[in-house]
Structure formats: structure tokens, C-alpha cells
Scaffold this motif. Structure first.
Motif, short mmCIF file in Angstrom:
data_model
loop_
_atom_site.label_atom_id
_atom_site.label_comp_id
_atom_site.label_asym_id
_atom_site.label_seq_id
_atom_site.Cartn_x
_atom_site.Cartn_y
_atom_site.Cartn_z
N HIS A 108 -79.97 30.09 9.95
CA HIS A 108 -80.65 29.18 10.88
C HIS A 108 -82.09 28.98 10.41
CE1 HIS A 108 -82.58 28.39 15.04
NE2 HIS A 108 -82.12 27.25 14.53
N CYS A 111 -84.43 34.44 9.59
CA CYS A 111 -84.75 35.79 10.08
C CYS A 111 -83.84 36.83 9.42
CB CYS A 111 -84.55 35.87 11.59
SG CYS A 111 -85.85 35.07 12.54
N HIS A 127 -82.68 33.90 17.43
CA HIS A 127 -82.15 32.87 18.34
C HIS A 127 -80.69 33.16 18.70
CE1 HIS A 127 -85.22 31.07 15.64
NE2 HIS A 127 -85.75 30.74 16.80
FE1 FES Z 1 -81.32 33.58 13.14
FE2 FES Z 1 -82.44 31.52 14.37
S1 FES Z 1 -83.14 32.56 12.61
S2 FES Z 1 -80.64 32.55 14.87
#
Ligand code: FES
Length: 177
Positions: A108, A111, A127
Motif C-alpha cells: 500500500h 510500511c 492502514h
Molecule cells: Fe500498509 Fe497502508 S502501508 S496498509
């Protein structure tokens, strides 16, 4: 005028041959004795064929496979992999590593995330994306499965190399290639 070269005596030839053979035996023996010593003293090569590199710890030191394999089966061990990417190695039941490593970088927004051994999922705290044990998306917003790498163990060294063939989870060309 006769142009003659001195003939080599047979005994000299035999002596030369013996010297050569003796030297060869000494060199071979010395090599056999010294090789393990040199191999022990010199640090291992840190890159190999096909772009493979040694898995490293947080300080940048190569991690012996025995250190990871001492963990319980099912452990996801985090190492520094290709380009320093944090990469999960999976300890299997039979004291070996899964040949597939999973890059700890959420698709996403990038992270890093822990492995939840109770739920048997990678769970991104940013998120809420969730991934199965093989890195497939279980819940978004992550749009893509996690990046894979190859993992191999040779001489107690862990080698990580790029995964460029079909993604076994989607049977499609990997999105990262
Ligand atoms: Fe992992 Fe958004 S960076 S869900």
C-alpha cells in the motif's frame, strides 16, 4: 660446422621429473591444509551468481544459517536482504529454510509489518492490510501481494536472490520485475 645441442642425460631428466613431482605433492598438500584455514580467516564473498547476496543482520554482518535454524519451526526471521530490504525468512519443520522469502514492505504505502503467529498473517499497522503466510493479500487497502525473493542455504550461509519468474501465487509475471 656441425650444429649440435648438448644432449640431456637421462639421469638429469629423471631428477627434474622427481623434483617437479615432489614440488607438486608439496603444493597440493599445503593447499589442502591451508584452504580451510584461509576460508575460515577470510570473510565469505558477499555476492554470488544471479544477483544473490548474503542475508545480514541489523549491523550488516552475514547471519549464519544455523542461527536462524535454531528458531522454532514456523518462525518468521527478519534479515536484511536485497538492497537492504527487510526480508522474512521462514523456518520449516525439518530444520531448513523455506526457499521463498517475503519482503517486509507493504504494497500500500510501504510500511513494515509484523508477523502475527496467532492469526498466521502479516498485519500492517498503518492502514490495516493483511496478508496470508505466503504474502497474498487477504484484506486491503494493499493492492498487490508482497514481493518475493529466493532463499538458499549453502555452507551455513543464507543467500537471497531476486525472484524474476512467475509469481506462484498469481501465476502471473511478478509486479516487481
Ligand atoms: Fe500498509 Fe497502508 S502501508 S496498509
Amino acid at each position: 660446422m656441425e650444429n649440435s645441442l648438448p644432449l640431456e642425460s637421462p639421469s638429469l631428466s629423471r631428477r627434474q621429473l622427481l623434483n617437479f613431482l615432489t614440488g607438486a605433492v608439496v603444493a597440493t598438500t599445503a593447499g589442502a591444509v591451508l584452504y580451510p584455514v584461509v576460508e575460515y580467516v577470510l570473510p565469505p564473498a558477499e555476492s554470488g551468481e544471479d544477483g544473490a547476496i548474503l542475508a545480514k543482520d541489523i549491523l550488516g554482518n552475514p547471519i549464519p544459517a544455523s542461527q536462524i535454524l535454531a528458531e522454532a519451526p514456523g518462525t518468521r526471521a527478519l534479515v536484511a536482504g536485497l538492497a537492504g530490504d527487510p526480508t522474512y525468512l521462514i523456518v520449516e519443520e525439518n530444520s531448513c529454510l523455506n526457499s521463498m522469502g517475503i519482503v517486509n514492505n507493504c504494497t500500500h504505502l510501504g510500511c513494515t509489518f509484523p508477523w502475527n503467529s496467532v492469526d498466521q498473517q502479516f498485519q500492517c499497522p498503518c492502514h490495516g492490510s493483511r496478508y496470508s503466510a505466503d504474502g497474498s493479500v487477504l484484506r486491503g487497502p494493499a493492492p498487490l501481494p508482497l514481493k518475493l525473493v529466493h532463499v538458499a542455504v549453502r555452507n551455513n550461509q543464507i543467500w537471497i536472490s531476486p525472484w524474476t519468474e512467475l509469481d506462484p501465487r498469481t501465476q502471473a509475471q511478478p509486479w516487481w520485475v
